[in-house]
Motif scaffolding. Structure first.
Motif, PDB file in Angstrom:
ATOM      1  N   GLY A 109       0.771  -1.234   0.000  1.00 29.12           N
ATOM      2  CA  GLY A 109       0.000   0.000   0.000  1.00 29.12           C
ATOM      3  C   GLY A 109       0.803   1.285   0.000  1.00 29.12           C
ATOM      4  O   GLY A 109       0.237   2.369   0.107  1.00 29.12           O
ATOM      5  N   PHE A 110       2.111   1.190  -0.131  1.00 34.96           N
ATOM      6  CA  PHE A 110       2.940   2.390  -0.207  1.00 34.96           C
ATOM      7  C   PHE A 110       2.960   2.899  -1.647  1.00 34.96           C
ATOM      8  O   PHE A 110       2.885   2.114  -2.588  1.00 34.96           O
ATOM      9  N   GLU A 111       3.070   4.205  -1.787  1.00 29.25           N
ATOM     10  CA  GLU A 111       3.148   4.841  -3.104  1.00 29.25           C
ATOM     11  C   GLU A 111       4.354   5.765  -3.141  1.00 29.25           C
ATOM     12  O   GLU A 111       4.800   6.248  -2.098  1.00 29.25           O
ATOM     13  N   SER A 112       4.840   6.025  -4.344  1.00 31.98           N
ATOM     14  CA  SER A 112       5.942   6.979  -4.495  1.00 31.98           C
ATOM     15  C   SER A 112       5.522   8.321  -3.920  1.00 31.98           C
ATOM     16  O   SER A 112       4.362   8.724  -4.036  1.00 31.98           O
ATOM     17  N   CYS A 113       6.474   8.999  -3.327  1.00 30.43           N
ATOM     18  CA  CYS A 113       6.208  10.282  -2.678  1.00 30.43           C
ATOM     19  C   CYS A 113       7.192  11.316  -3.224  1.00 30.43           C
ATOM     20  O   CYS A 113       8.390  11.213  -2.978  1.00 30.43           O
ATOM     21  N   ASP A 114       6.677  12.274  -3.976  1.00 32.44           N
ATOM     22  CA  ASP A 114       7.540  13.292  -4.578  1.00 32.44           C
ATOM     23  C   ASP A 114       7.892  14.421  -3.619  1.00 32.44           C
ATOM     24  O   ASP A 114       8.888  15.104  -3.805  1.00 32.44           O
ATOM     25  N   ARG A 115       7.058  14.636  -2.590  1.00 32.71           N
ATOM     26  CA  ARG A 115       7.283  15.756  -1.691  1.00 32.71           C
ATOM     27  C   ARG A 115       7.191  15.310  -0.225  1.00 32.71           C
ATOM     28  O   ARG A 115       6.201  15.579   0.441  1.00 32.71           O
ATOM     29  N   PRO A 116       8.241  14.633   0.256  1.00 35.32           N
ATOM     30  CA  PRO A 116       8.227  14.249   1.673  1.00 35.32           C
ATOM     31  C   PRO A 116       8.378  15.485   2.559  1.00 35.32           C
ATOM     32  O   PRO A 116       8.817  16.540   2.082  1.00 35.32           O
ATOM     33  N   PRO A 117       8.023  15.374   3.831  1.00 30.99           N
ATOM     34  CA  PRO A 117       8.228  16.502   4.749  1.00 30.99           C
ATOM     35  C   PRO A 117       9.701  16.921   4.742  1.00 30.99           C
ATOM     36  O   PRO A 117      10.598  16.095   4.527  1.00 30.99           O
ATOM     37  N   GLU A 118       9.939  18.182   4.977  1.00 31.99           N
ATOM     38  CA  GLU A 118      11.303  18.728   4.876  1.00 31.99           C
ATOM     39  C   GLU A 118      12.341  17.964   5.707  1.00 31.99           C
ATOM     40  O   GLU A 118      13.439  17.715   5.206  1.00 31.99           O
ATOM     41  N   PRO A 119      12.052  17.550   6.948  1.00 33.24           N
ATOM     42  CA  PRO A 119      13.093  16.804   7.685  1.00 33.24           C
ATOM     43  C   PRO A 119      13.513  15.519   6.950  1.00 33.24           C
ATOM     44  O   PRO A 119      14.687  15.153   6.962  1.00 33.24           O
ATOM     45  N   LEU A 120      12.557  14.864   6.297  1.00 28.95           N
ATOM     46  CA  LEU A 120      12.907  13.664   5.531  1.00 28.95           C
ATOM     47  C   LEU A 120      13.607  14.020   4.231  1.00 28.95           C
ATOM     48  O   LEU A 120      14.549  13.342   3.819  1.00 28.95           O
ATOM     49  N   ALA A 121      13.149  15.067   3.580  1.00 27.49           N
ATOM     50  CA  ALA A 121      13.778  15.495   2.326  1.00 27.49           C
ATOM     51  C   ALA A 121      15.245  15.835   2.556  1.00 27.49           C
ATOM     52  O   ALA A 121      16.117  15.505   1.749  1.00 27.49           O
ATOM     53  N   GLU A 122      15.518  16.472   3.689  1.00 32.50           N
ATOM     54  CA  GLU A 122      16.904  16.822   4.028  1.00 32.50           C
ATOM     55  C   GLU A 122      17.759  15.568   4.225  1.00 32.50           C
ATOM     56  O   GLU A 122      18.871  15.473   3.707  1.00 32.50           O
ATOM     57  N   ARG A 123      17.227  14.582   4.949  1.00 29.11           N
ATOM     58  CA  ARG A 123      17.969  13.328   5.137  1.00 29.11           C
ATOM     59  C   ARG A 123      18.178  12.619   3.811  1.00 29.11           C
ATOM     60  O   ARG A 123      19.250  12.078   3.557  1.00 29.11           O
ATOM     61  N   LEU A 124      17.152  12.616   2.988  1.00 33.98           N
ATOM     62  CA  LEU A 124      17.249  11.955   1.689  1.00 33.98           C
ATOM     63  C   LEU A 124      18.367  12.563   0.850  1.00 33.98           C
ATOM     64  O   LEU A 124      19.145  11.837   0.228  1.00 33.98           O
ATOM     65  N   ARG A 125      18.471  13.873   0.844  1.00 36.39           N
ATOM     66  CA  ARG A 125      19.542  14.527   0.073  1.00 36.39           C
ATOM     67  C   ARG A 125      20.912  14.040   0.543  1.00 36.39           C
ATOM     68  O   ARG A 125      21.800  13.766  -0.265  1.00 36.39           O
ATOM     69  N   ARG A 126      21.078  13.926   1.855  1.00 36.69           N
ATOM     70  CA  ARG A 126      22.359  13.436   2.393  1.00 36.69           C
ATOM     71  C   ARG A 126      22.605  11.989   1.986  1.00 36.69           C
ATOM     72  O   ARG A 126      23.696  11.631   1.540  1.00 36.69           O
ATOM     73  N   TYR A 127      21.603  11.139   2.168  1.00 28.81           N
ATOM     74  CA  TYR A 127      21.756   9.711   1.859  1.00 28.81           C
ATOM     75  C   TYR A 127      22.019   9.485   0.379  1.00 28.81           C
ATOM     76  O   TYR A 127      22.766   8.584   0.009  1.00 28.81           O
ATOM     77  N   GLN A 128      21.389  10.305  -0.469  1.00 29.79           N
ATOM     78  CA  GLN A 128      21.532  10.083  -1.907  1.00 29.79           C
ATOM     79  C   GLN A 128      22.902  10.480  -2.435  1.00 29.79           C
ATOM     80  O   GLN A 128      23.210  10.201  -3.582  1.00 29.79           O
ATOM     81  N   MET A 129      23.732  11.074  -1.599  1.00 32.59           N
ATOM     82  CA  MET A 129      25.112  11.337  -2.013  1.00 32.59           C
ATOM     83  C   MET A 129      25.871  10.025  -2.161  1.00 32.59           C
ATOM     84  O   MET A 129      26.846   9.958  -2.893  1.00 32.59           O
ATOM     85  N   LYS A 130      25.416   8.979  -1.455  1.00 32.90           N
ATOM     86  CA  LYS A 130      26.130   7.700  -1.458  1.00 32.90           C
ATOM     87  C   LYS A 130      25.355   6.585  -2.149  1.00 32.90           C
ATOM     88  O   LYS A 130      25.957   5.604  -2.563  1.00 32.90           O
ATOM     89  N   LYS A 131      24.006   6.697  -2.226  1.00 29.97           N
ATOM     90  CA  LYS A 131      23.224   5.620  -2.829  1.00 29.97           C
ATOM     91  C   LYS A 131      21.909   6.154  -3.375  1.00 29.97           C
ATOM     92  O   LYS A 131      21.455   7.217  -2.993  1.00 29.97           O
ATOM     93  N   THR A 132      21.321   5.377  -4.250  1.00 29.52           N
ATOM     94  CA  THR A 132      20.035   5.739  -4.839  1.00 29.52           C
ATOM     95  C   THR A 132      18.916   5.212  -3.955  1.00 29.52           C
ATOM     96  O   THR A 132      18.891   4.028  -3.627  1.00 29.52           O
ATOM     97  N   LEU A 133      18.017   6.107  -3.568  1.00 28.82           N
ATOM     98  CA  LEU A 133      16.882   5.727  -2.730  1.00 28.82           C
ATOM     99  C   LEU A 133      15.616   6.393  -3.255  1.00 28.82           C
ATOM    100  O   LEU A 133      15.664   7.507  -3.779  1.00 28.82           O
ATOM    101  N   ASN A 134      14.503   5.716  -3.097  1.00 30.86           N
ATOM    102  CA  ASN A 134      13.195   6.278  -3.402  1.00 30.86           C
ATOM    103  C   ASN A 134      12.477   6.560  -2.089  1.00 30.86           C
ATOM    104  O   ASN A 134      12.699   5.881  -1.096  1.00 30.86           O
ATOM    105  N   VAL A 135      11.602   7.545  -2.105  1.00 38.85           N
ATOM    106  CA  VAL A 135      10.757   7.837  -0.944  1.00 38.85           C
ATOM    107  C   VAL A 135       9.369   7.296  -1.258  1.00 38.85           C
ATOM    108  O   VAL A 135       8.842   7.507  -2.351  1.00 38.85           O
ATOM    109  N   MET A 136       8.803   6.590  -0.289  1.00 40.15           N
ATOM    110  CA  MET A 136       7.451   6.070  -0.447  1.00 40.15           C
ATOM    111  C   MET A 136       6.640   6.459   0.781  1.00 40.15           C
ATOM    112  O   MET A 136       7.199   6.701   1.846  1.00 40.15           O
ATOM    113  N   ALA A 137       5.320   6.513   0.609  1.00 41.78           N
ATOM    114  CA  ALA A 137       4.428   6.894   1.716  1.00 41.78           C
ATOM    115  C   ALA A 137       3.178   6.027   1.686  1.00 41.78           C
ATOM    116  O   ALA A 137       2.749   5.548   0.631  1.00 41.78           O
ATOM    117  N   ARG A 138       2.614   5.877   2.859  1.00 44.77           N
ATOM    118  CA  ARG A 138       1.332   5.149   2.988  1.00 44.77           C
ATOM    119  C   ARG A 138       0.481   5.898   3.994  1.00 44.77           C
ATOM    120  O   ARG A 138       0.960   6.372   4.990  1.00 44.77           O
TER     121      ARG A 138
END
Length: 132
Positions: free
Chosen positions: A103-132
Protein backbone atom coordinates in the motif's frame (compact mmCIF):
# COMPACT_ATOMS: atom_id res chain seq x y z
CA UNK A 1 4.69 -18.82 12.39
CA UNK A 2 6.35 -15.87 14.09
CA UNK A 3 4.71 -13.66 16.69
CA UNK A 4 4.91 -9.89 16.50
CA UNK A 5 5.21 -7.25 19.19
CA UNK A 6 6.39 -3.77 19.98
CA UNK A 7 9.34 -4.04 22.34
CA UNK A 8 9.09 -2.13 25.61
CA UNK A 9 11.94 0.36 25.98
CA UNK A 10 13.86 -1.80 28.46
CA UNK A 11 14.03 -4.62 25.85
CA UNK A 12 15.24 -2.43 22.97
CA UNK A 13 18.81 -3.76 23.43
CA UNK A 14 17.51 -7.12 22.16
CA UNK A 15 16.82 -5.52 18.78
CA UNK A 16 20.29 -3.96 18.76
CA UNK A 17 21.75 -7.40 19.50
CA UNK A 18 19.75 -8.81 16.57
CA UNK A 19 21.07 -6.09 14.23
CA UNK A 20 24.66 -6.69 15.37
CA UNK A 21 24.20 -10.44 14.89
CA UNK A 22 23.15 -9.73 11.30
CA UNK A 23 26.31 -7.65 10.77
CA UNK A 24 24.12 -4.57 10.32
CA UNK A 25 25.03 -1.02 11.31
CA UNK A 26 21.36 -0.39 12.19
CA UNK A 27 20.65 0.58 15.80
CA UNK A 28 17.57 1.61 17.72
CA UNK A 29 17.20 5.04 19.28
CA UNK A 30 15.21 6.33 22.24
CA UNK A 31 12.63 7.95 19.94
CA UNK A 32 12.01 4.69 18.07
CA UNK A 33 9.08 2.38 18.49
CA UNK A 34 10.76 -0.98 17.86
CA UNK A 35 8.72 -3.82 16.38
CA UNK A 36 10.00 -7.39 16.12
CA UNK A 37 9.00 -10.75 14.69
CA UNK A 38 9.98 -13.61 16.98
CA UNK A 39 10.31 -17.33 16.44
CA UNK A 40 12.73 -18.80 18.98
CA UNK A 41 14.28 -15.34 19.21
CA UNK A 42 14.09 -12.22 17.07
CA UNK A 43 14.03 -13.00 13.34
CA UNK A 44 13.10 -9.50 12.07
CA UNK A 45 12.90 -5.94 13.31
CA UNK A 46 11.87 -2.48 12.21
CA UNK A 47 11.71 0.96 13.78
CA UNK A 48 9.05 3.65 13.61
CA UNK A 49 10.32 7.13 14.33
CA UNK A 50 8.01 10.14 14.79
CA UNK A 51 8.64 12.50 11.89
CA UNK A 52 6.77 15.63 10.84
CA UNK A 53 3.09 14.71 11.20
CA UNK A 54 3.61 10.96 10.82
CA UNK A 55 6.09 8.11 11.19
CA UNK A 56 9.30 7.20 9.40
CA UNK A 57 9.75 3.45 8.94
CA UNK A 58 13.44 2.55 9.19
CA UNK A 59 15.77 -0.33 9.89
CA UNK A 60 13.65 -3.15 8.45
CA UNK A 61 15.77 -6.28 8.52
CA UNK A 62 14.86 -9.98 8.32
CA UNK A 63 17.27 -12.75 9.26
CA UNK A 64 18.57 -14.37 6.05
CA UNK A 65 17.15 -17.78 7.01
CA UNK A 66 13.64 -16.32 7.23
CA UNK A 67 13.53 -14.20 4.06
CA UNK A 68 11.06 -14.80 1.24
CA UNK A 69 8.53 -16.19 3.75
CA UNK A 70 6.31 -13.14 4.25
CA UNK A 71 7.90 -12.12 7.56
CA UNK A 72 8.71 -8.55 6.49
CA UNK A 73 5.22 -7.98 5.07
CA UNK A 74 3.53 -9.36 8.18
CA UNK A 75 5.77 -7.33 10.49
CA UNK A 76 5.08 -4.10 8.60
CA UNK A 77 1.33 -4.75 8.57
CA UNK A 78 1.29 -5.49 12.32
CA UNK A 79 3.40 -2.44 13.19
CA UNK A 80 1.22 -0.13 11.10
CA UNK A 81 -2.13 -1.40 12.38
CA UNK A 82 -2.25 1.23 15.10
CA UNK A 83 -0.78 4.04 12.99
CA UNK A 84 -3.35 6.52 11.72
CA UNK A 85 -0.88 9.06 10.36
CA UNK A 86 1.24 9.00 7.19
CA UNK A 87 4.20 6.61 7.15
CA UNK A 88 7.23 7.29 4.99
CA UNK A 89 10.22 5.14 4.12
CA UNK A 90 13.31 5.23 1.95
CA UNK A 91 14.02 2.18 -0.17
CA UNK A 92 16.28 0.96 -2.93
CA UNK A 93 14.47 1.20 -6.29
CA UNK A 94 14.46 -2.61 -6.56
CA UNK A 95 12.29 -2.81 -3.42
CA UNK A 96 9.62 -0.42 -4.64
CA UNK A 97 7.29 -3.23 -5.94
CA UNK A 98 7.49 -4.95 -2.55
CA UNK A 99 6.35 -1.82 -0.72
CA UNK A 100 3.70 -1.05 -3.36
CA UNK A 101 2.09 -4.42 -2.57
CA UNK A 102 1.80 -3.19 1.03
CA UNK A 103 0.00 0.00 0.00
CA UNK A 104 2.94 2.39 -0.21
CA UNK A 105 3.15 4.84 -3.10
CA UNK A 106 5.94 6.98 -4.49
CA UNK A 107 6.21 10.28 -2.68
CA UNK A 108 7.54 13.29 -4.58
CA UNK A 109 7.28 15.76 -1.69
CA UNK A 110 8.23 14.25 1.67
CA UNK A 111 8.23 16.50 4.75
CA UNK A 112 11.30 18.73 4.88
CA UNK A 113 13.09 16.80 7.69
CA UNK A 114 12.91 13.66 5.53
CA UNK A 115 13.78 15.49 2.33
CA UNK A 116 16.90 16.82 4.03
CA UNK A 117 17.97 13.33 5.14
CA UNK A 118 17.25 11.95 1.69
CA UNK A 119 19.54 14.53 0.07
CA UNK A 120 22.36 13.44 2.39
CA UNK A 121 21.76 9.71 1.86
CA UNK A 122 21.53 10.08 -1.91
CA UNK A 123 25.11 11.34 -2.01
CA UNK A 124 26.13 7.70 -1.46
CA UNK A 125 23.22 5.62 -2.83
CA UNK A 126 20.03 5.74 -4.84
CA UNK A 127 16.88 5.73 -2.73
CA UNK A 128 13.19 6.28 -3.40
CA UNK A 129 10.76 7.84 -0.94
CA UNK A 130 7.45 6.07 -0.45
CA UNK A 131 4.43 6.89 1.72
CA UNK A 132 1.33 5.15 2.99
Amino acid sequence: MPSFRCLPDHLRPLADKFYRGQQSAMRTRAAHQVWVAEHHGIIAALCLQPMAHGQWLTSLLVDAAHRQQGVASALIERALQAVDTPVWLFCHPDLQPFYQRLGFESCDRPPEPLAERLRRYQMKKTLNVMAR
